[in-house]
Design a protein around this motif. Structure first.
Motif, PDB file in Angstrom:
ATOM      1  N   VAL A 121       0.699  -1.207   0.024  1.00 18.01           N
ATOM      2  CA  VAL A 121       0.014  -0.176  -0.142  1.00 18.01           C
ATOM      3  C   VAL A 121       0.814   1.192  -0.264  1.00 18.01           C
ATOM      4  O   VAL A 121       0.641   2.254  -0.673  1.00 18.01           O
ATOM      5  CB  VAL A 121      -0.951  -0.084   0.993  1.00 18.01           C
ATOM      6  N   LEU A 122       1.971   1.282   0.817  1.00 21.87           N
ATOM      7  CA  LEU A 122       2.910   2.451   1.032  1.00 21.87           C
ATOM      8  C   LEU A 122       3.692   2.802  -0.100  1.00 21.87           C
ATOM      9  O   LEU A 122       4.220   3.839  -0.227  1.00 21.87           O
ATOM     10  CB  LEU A 122       3.520   2.180   2.382  1.00 21.87           C
ATOM     11  N   GLU A 129       7.451  10.980   1.889  1.00 17.90           N
ATOM     12  CA  GLU A 129       6.031  10.892   1.798  1.00 17.90           C
ATOM     13  C   GLU A 129       5.549   9.963   3.071  1.00 17.90           C
ATOM     14  O   GLU A 129       4.613  10.245   3.702  1.00 17.90           O
ATOM     15  CB  GLU A 129       5.288  10.605   0.515  1.00 17.90           C
ATOM     16  N   GLN A 130       6.171   8.901   3.241  1.00 21.02           N
ATOM     17  CA  GLN A 130       5.813   7.870   4.106  1.00 21.02           C
ATOM     18  C   GLN A 130       6.014   8.494   5.468  1.00 21.02           C
ATOM     19  O   GLN A 130       5.250   8.427   6.527  1.00 21.02           O
ATOM     20  CB  GLN A 130       6.680   6.635   3.969  1.00 21.02           C
ATOM     21  N   ALA A 131       7.326   9.138   5.651  1.00 20.67           N
ATOM     22  CA  ALA A 131       7.605   9.869   6.809  1.00 20.67           C
ATOM     23  C   ALA A 131       6.548  10.861   7.260  1.00 20.67           C
ATOM     24  O   ALA A 131       6.143  11.270   8.523  1.00 20.67           O
ATOM     25  CB  ALA A 131       8.970  10.367   6.847  1.00 20.67           C
ATOM     26  N   GLN A 132       6.555  11.743   6.203  1.00 21.05           N
ATOM     27  CA  GLN A 132       5.459  12.826   6.437  1.00 21.05           C
ATOM     28  C   GLN A 132       3.800  12.382   6.816  1.00 21.05           C
ATOM     29  O   GLN A 132       3.271  12.875   7.892  1.00 21.05           O
ATOM     30  CB  GLN A 132       5.189  13.642   5.134  1.00 21.05           C
ATOM     31  N   LEU A 133       3.630  11.197   6.148  1.00 16.14           N
ATOM     32  CA  LEU A 133       2.142  10.624   6.446  1.00 16.14           C
ATOM     33  C   LEU A 133       2.024  10.160   7.849  1.00 16.14           C
ATOM     34  O   LEU A 133       1.254  10.605   8.625  1.00 16.14           O
ATOM     35  CB  LEU A 133       1.743   9.362   5.668  1.00 16.14           C
TER      36      LEU A 133
END
Length: 150
Positions: A121-122, A129-133
């Motif tokens: 999914v990620l 972007e993953q860290a920001q999410l």
């Protein structure tokens, strides 16, 4: 200034909820088919896998599920001998719940599957972007908790 929401699809709580449900359902399909677990049962197992043991009240807080859902999940898991109960000596009305050895084995089998589905999914997001999410979701959860405490 309060903005006007004219479409449900633009309402942030709805978008978070349906996204969460879509991701949970994707993973749940696997552990329901392969292991006979529903989402609440897996969430209880996952928390117990993380923390070792917890009371039902602690499971309600950790999973954000209602008491009835946690009660049903723990009953089902107990009937399948995946969790065990031990008396809570500090509160005679509650029990400490923990995974049995069968529950730990099942948890160890499911966790890599869940992590692989999460990675799939990620994969649409880059590392930043993953860290920001993760940061943004943490901020929203803390804010909702703060507003609940008021």
């Amino acid at each position: 200034m309060t903005r006007s929401i004219t479409r449900l699809a633009d309402f942030l709580p709805y978008r978070i909820s349906i996204t969460s449900n879509a991701v949970s359902d994707l993973i749940a399909r696997e552990y329901r088919t392969r292991f006979g677990l529903k989402i609440p049962e897996w969430r209880v197992m996952a928390v117990l896998g993380d923390v070792g043991e917890a009371t039902q009240r602690e499971l309600v807080a950790a999973t954000r599920m209602d008491k009835v859902a946690v009660n049903r999940a723990t009953k089902t898991l107990g009937e399948r001998a995946l969790i065990q109960r031990a008396p809570n000596m500090q509160d005679g009305r509650s029990h400490h719940l923990a995974l049995t050895s069968a529950g730990q084995a099942l948890y160890a089998e499911i966790m890599p599957l869940a992590l692989e589905m999460e990675a799939q999914v990620l994969a649409v997001l880059d590392d930043a972007e993953q860290a920001q999410l993760a940061t943004l979701l943490g901020k929203l959860l803390r804010r909702a908790d703060d507003l609940t405490d008021d």
